[in-house]
Structure formats: structure tokens, C-alpha cells
Design an enzyme around this catalytic site. Structure first.
Site, PDB file in Angstrom:
ATOM      1  N   HIS A  64       0.833  -1.200   0.000  1.00  0.00           N
ATOM      2  CA  HIS A  64       0.000   0.000   0.000  1.00  0.00           C
ATOM      3  C   HIS A  64       0.867   1.249   0.000  1.00  0.00           C
ATOM      4  O   HIS A  64       0.392   2.339   0.266  1.00  0.00           O
ATOM      5  CB  HIS A  64      -0.908  -0.008   1.232  1.00  0.00           C
ATOM      6  CG  HIS A  64      -0.197  -0.479   2.435  1.00  0.00           C
ATOM      7  ND1 HIS A  64       0.085  -1.826   2.649  1.00  0.00           N
ATOM      8  CD2 HIS A  64       0.386   0.171   3.448  1.00  0.00           C
ATOM      9  CE1 HIS A  64       0.776  -1.950   3.762  1.00  0.00           C
ATOM     10  NE2 HIS A  64       0.974  -0.762   4.260  1.00  0.00           N
ATOM     11  N   CYS A  65       2.174   1.100  -0.258  1.00  0.00           N
ATOM     12  CA  CYS A  65       3.046   2.284  -0.295  1.00  0.00           C
ATOM     13  C   CYS A  65       3.603   2.486  -1.699  1.00  0.00           C
ATOM     14  O   CYS A  65       3.300   3.447  -2.380  1.00  0.00           O
ATOM     15  CB  CYS A  65       4.219   2.117   0.656  1.00  0.00           C
ATOM     16  SG  CYS A  65       3.784   1.858   2.345  1.00  0.00           S
ATOM     17  N   ILE A  66       4.453   1.525  -2.101  1.00  0.00           N
ATOM     18  CA  ILE A  66       5.273   1.746  -3.288  1.00  0.00           C
ATOM     19  C   ILE A  66       4.475   1.905  -4.574  1.00  0.00           C
ATOM     20  O   ILE A  66       4.788   2.759  -5.399  1.00  0.00           O
ATOM     21  CB  ILE A  66       6.339   0.632  -3.404  1.00  0.00           C
ATOM     22  CG1 ILE A  66       7.102   0.492  -2.080  1.00  0.00           C
ATOM     23  CG2 ILE A  66       7.310   0.929  -4.545  1.00  0.00           C
ATOM     24  CD1 ILE A  66       7.734   1.749  -1.558  1.00  0.00           C
ATOM     25  N   ILE A 125       1.662   3.220  -4.829  1.00  0.00           N
ATOM     26  CA  ILE A 125       0.724   4.340  -4.697  1.00  0.00           C
ATOM     27  C   ILE A 125       1.420   5.691  -4.510  1.00  0.00           C
ATOM     28  O   ILE A 125       1.118   6.666  -5.206  1.00  0.00           O
ATOM     29  CB  ILE A 125      -0.230   4.047  -3.516  1.00  0.00           C
ATOM     30  CG1 ILE A 125      -1.165   2.893  -3.921  1.00  0.00           C
ATOM     31  CG2 ILE A 125      -1.027   5.298  -3.128  1.00  0.00           C
ATOM     32  CD1 ILE A 125      -1.938   2.286  -2.791  1.00  0.00           C
ATOM     33  N   ASP A 126       2.409   5.725  -3.615  1.00  0.00           N
ATOM     34  CA  ASP A 126       3.019   7.022  -3.266  1.00  0.00           C
ATOM     35  C   ASP A 126       3.561   7.790  -4.472  1.00  0.00           C
ATOM     36  O   ASP A 126       3.295   8.995  -4.599  1.00  0.00           O
ATOM     37  CB  ASP A 126       4.139   6.812  -2.229  1.00  0.00           C
ATOM     38  CG  ASP A 126       3.606   6.191  -0.941  1.00  0.00           C
ATOM     39  OD1 ASP A 126       4.403   5.763  -0.107  1.00  0.00           O
ATOM     40  OD2 ASP A 126       2.356   6.127  -0.792  1.00  0.00           O
TER      41      ASP A 126
END
Ligand code: SAJ
Length: 435
Positions: free
Chosen positions: A269-271, A273-274
């Protein structure tokens, strides 16, 4: 500043909004430092668990929560009215993407509107959720500045990126350097004073925008480098060069190189999306962030590449993918985590099913997966089940996977993580296809 004095002598009451894998560890660290902490979340189950002294986050130990609750240093509620008593307020809510791949900061706005309802003099608000540069000043500040309140005088506002890395054995909330940037210097000072009483290292920067951009650079760096190494893997595949051997040898360079590894795609849910938060904001300034978009494209194509590799492998065994029994090993987005969000395995399973394959999956951390047409449960990775499939596909290389069992019983294996790198005997190499 009266607030800084309150923080320094730990008389401040700290509120944490959002009690997930970022908020709960943060609330516990503040309480362990001696602050009275109140956690706020919409999920009643989380509130009940915390007030019963129980943790639901792997990196937070239940006995620790129990002791802090018993000592009156930690409690949780769904009621935002407690904000009226809080001196500091940390926001740790999700920042997903919409279906249109645009940023969804609705959780930040909802939390900010609640804070604005109870805002009083000398309160410090710190946003920790990853977001695009400008969110703190352009979206949150106006909500708090109503009724003539002045930032840096009547209240303080800052951004501090969360850097939690779930299940990281070395780095935890307290010993990861904490970057913090305020809307004004006094805001930075107040936020740095708070973290200075809890974290080992505080890194003040000149503004909230800088702090917001720091986090996005960190994760865009990963996404772009993963995209690069995935493209190198596609090239090496064409040129019949072992990309894993290339990377391991390149990693012997003692400076100027950092190994990244090809894989079945980009999960979590980070890479994934950010970086799109950053490119979205850049577009508003008429700037096309081509590296970010290209990396997203390359990483997004990897699931398709994996399915093509399996189809080719089956083909060499005179089997078509349609009707073949495919056993996907690993569904979590990365090894040894119990999280399948954005996992490439989900897309790979869907693609196999669309091509008529009979798919089973095994993941000790993911007991079941909900697809549009129902629930799929994890199948045991037994000798029998491995032997019964036409092709096993290692998508996530959990440490618990028994390579010798897989190599011995599966008739054909596509290994997207180099999990079977030690099985080099000719007999094995014939049936193990690398990414
Ligand atoms: N991946 C590759 N090749 C690599 C590294 C990762 O394909 O060389 C894939 C993973 O399988 C996964 C995705 O990319 O599907 C993301 O992996 P990640 O290692 O970046 O793990 P995350 O998503 O848990 O990222 C978090 C981030 N932490 C925070 O945002 C606070 C990131 O900044 C950390 O650097 C990362 O953990 C970490 O180092 O573990």
C-alpha cells in the site's frame, strides 16, 4: 511556548487519529515515553482491543499495551470530542488512490474537519499520512484558520512522514529518524519538541512541503529502481542471461550501487501508490513525471510477463494453459508479511483463470482471497498437491517455503523470486524456469 514546556515536562495529552500499522505503534511509543495518550479510530474492534490491553498489530506486543492501559497512559475511543483535551494530535489515516488513480485524501479531510470542530489555543496538529506536497498547507491549514486563528501563534501545524516498515526486525518507530516540517518555524519547533521526547533522532526541515516530498522521494526511489531492474530482467530474458547472477555480481560493488530484484510486480500500500501522488501533483504544475509513469508501466506489466512465462513453460511440455492445473505459491505482496493488498499474485491468479487454467494458491499468511466470484482458500502445499499440478509458480518467496519439497514434487516450476537459486543440478534446472 507554553505547549513546548508542557511537552518537555510530559504534561501534554497526545491524541493519535488512526490506529493501524502506523498509529498504534506511534501511540504506544508516546505512552511509553510517559505521555497520556488517547487513540481515536472508527473501528470499534480496535478500540475494544486496545482498552482490553490487547494488540492487533504484529510489531506491537500485547503485554506492552496491557501495561500502558493499566497505567492509565493509553486508552482508545471512537469519540472525537476527546480532542478538546488533547495538546497534540497526530493523524495516521490511509491515503489510497481512487479508481481513477488520483489521490484520495478524504480520510485526511474527515479527520481535519473533526479536529477543526474542537480546535483550541496551543494545540499542535501533525499529519503523518503519506500525501502530495501542499496537502498540509493547502487543504488542512484553511480548515484550522477559520475564526481568525493564526498558525504558529494560536495553533501549530506540521507534517512528519511515517516510515514504519512492518515486521522489520531492526527498525521500529522509535529508532527510525523522524523528519518533521512545520508550516512556520514555531510549528517545526513544537513538533520537533514532541518527537524529541519520544524518538531517538529528529530531523527538522524548513517546511511541511519539504517533509511531504521527502517521503515521496523515498518511495519513488524504490518504485523507479524496481521498474529499472524489472526492465533489465526482461532484457536478460530475451538475451538468455541470468539476471539474478548479474545483480548478485553487481552488488559486490562496495559503492555507488544498491541491489533491487526483479519480481512478479509491485505490491503493497506504499510503493505502487506514493509515486502517483507525486506525479499527480507535478501534473498540476504542468510537469510530466515520466520516470514515475514509466516505472509504474514496467512494474504493472510484470504479472503479464509471469503468465506468459508459464504459458511458454507449459507449451514446452505440450500443455496449453487452458485446462492446465496451476499452483500459485505465495499470495502476499512481499515475503513473510500477512498482507495481500495490491499484491501482483491477485492479478496473476485472475489472468490464469481468464485463460481457462484451474488455479489453486498456497500462502501460510493469507488464508483466503475474495475474488468477484467468491472466496478462494489457501491450499496446503503438500507433495501430493505439488505433484498434481501441471506448473507451480513461486510468486512470493516466504521463508517457510520448503524448496526441496517443491523441486522434488512439482513437475514444472516458474520461479519469479529466484527462491530456488540453490537447486542448480541439471535434473532440477530442466524443470525450473526463472523469471
Ligand atoms: N519489490 C521488488 N523488488 C525489490 C523490492 C521490492 O519487486 O527489489 C516488490 C515487493 O515484492 C513488493 C513491492 O515491491 O511487492 C514493495 O516492496 P517494498 O520492499 O518496498 O516494501 P513495502 O511496500 O513494505 O515498503 C515499505 C516502505 N516503508 C514505508 O513506506 C514506511 C518502504 O519505504 C521501505 O523502504 C520498505 O518497506 C522496505 O525497505 O522494506
Amino acid at each position: 511556548m507554553a505547549l513546548v514546556d508542557k511537552i518537555k515536562n510530559k504534561q501534554a495529552t497526545c491524541a493519535v487519529i488512526g490506529l493501524g500499522y502506523v498509529g498504534l505503534p506511534l501511540a504506544v511509543e508516546f505512552a511509553k515515553a510517559g505521555f497520556r495518550v488517547v487513540g481515536i479510530d472508527l473501528d470499534e474492534r480496535k478500540i475494544k482491543a486496545i482498552n482490553a490491553g490487547k494488540s492487533y498489530i504484529g510489531d506491537v506486543q500485547t503485554p506492552e499495551v496491557a501495561a500502558l492501559v493499566k497505567a492509565g497512559l493509553l486508552r482508545a475511543t471512537t469519540d472525537y470530542a476527546v480532542l478538546a483535551q488533547a495538546d497534540t494530535i497526530n493523524i495516521c489515516v490511509p491515503t489510497p488512490l481512487r479508481k481513477t488513480k488520483d489521490p484520495d485524501i478524504s480520510y485526511i479531510v474527515d479527520a481535519s474537519e473533526q479536529i477543526a470542530k474542537y480546535l483550541r489555543k496551543e494545540q499542535l496538529i501533525i499529519l503523518e499520512s503519506t500525501t502530495y506536497p501542499g496537502t498540509t498547507e493547502e487543504v488542512m491549514l484553511p480548515l484550522f484558520s477559520e475564526k481568525g486563528r493564526r498558525v504558529g501563534k494560536d495553533f501549530y501545524l506540521a507534517f512528519s512522514p511515517e516510515r514504519v516498515d512492518p515486521s522489520n526486525p531492526l527498525f521500529h518507530t522509535r529508532n527510525i529518524p523522524k523528519v518533521v516540517g512545520g508550516v512556520t518555524p514555531r510549528c517545526t519547533q513544537a513538533a520537533a519538541a514532541l518527537y524529541g521526547r519520544v524518538m531517538d533522532t529528529v530531523v527538522p526541515v524548513s517546511s511541511a512541503r519539504v517533509a511531504e516530498t521527502v517521503k515521496l522521494l523515498e518511495n519513488t526511489f524504490r518504485s523507479v529502481n524496481i521498474g529499472l531492474v524489472n526492465e533489465i530482467a526482461l532484457m536478460c530474458d530475451k538475451m538468455n542471461i541470468n539476471v539474478w547472477e548479474v545483480i548478485d555480481a553487481a552488488a559486490t560493488k562496495p559503492f555507488g550501487f544498491m541491489p533491487f530484484y526483479p519480481g512478479p510486480g509491485l505490491g503493497g500500500h506504499c510503493i505502487p501508490i506514493d509515486p502517483l501522488y507525486l506525479s499527480w501533483k507535478a501534473r498540476a504544475f504542468g510537469f510530466e513525471a515520466r520516470f514515475i509513469e514509466l516505472a509504474a508501466h514496467v512494474n504493472g506489466r510484470m504479472p503479464e510477463h509471469v503468465v506468459a512465462k508459464v504459458a511458454d513453460a507449459l507449451n514446452t511440455h505440450k500443455r496449453s494453459i487452458n485446462g492446465a492445473k496451476v499452483f500459485v505459491l505465495g499470495a502476499a505482496y512481499k515475503k513473510d508479511v500477512a498482507d495481500a493488498r495490491e499484491s501482483p499474485a491477485l492479478e496473476i491468479i485472475e489472468m490464469f483463470r481468464q485463460k481457462g487454467a484451474k488455479v489453486a494458491y498456497h500462502d501460510p499468511f493469507i488464508p483466503d482471497i475474495r475474488f468477484a466470484d467468491g472466496l478462494m482458500r489457501s491450499t496446503a502445499m503438500t507433495a501430493k498437491n505439488l505433484a498434481a499440478c501441471d506448473c507451480a509458480v513461486i510468486v512470493t518467496n516466504h521463508s517457510s517455503f520448503d524448496g526441496s519439497l517443491i523441486v522434488k514434487h512439482a513437475p514444472l516450476i516458474v520461479d519469479t523470486r529466484n527462491a530456488l537459486k540453490n537447486y542448480t543440478a541439471a535434473a532440477y534446472r530442466k524443470k525450473i524456469i526463472s523469471l
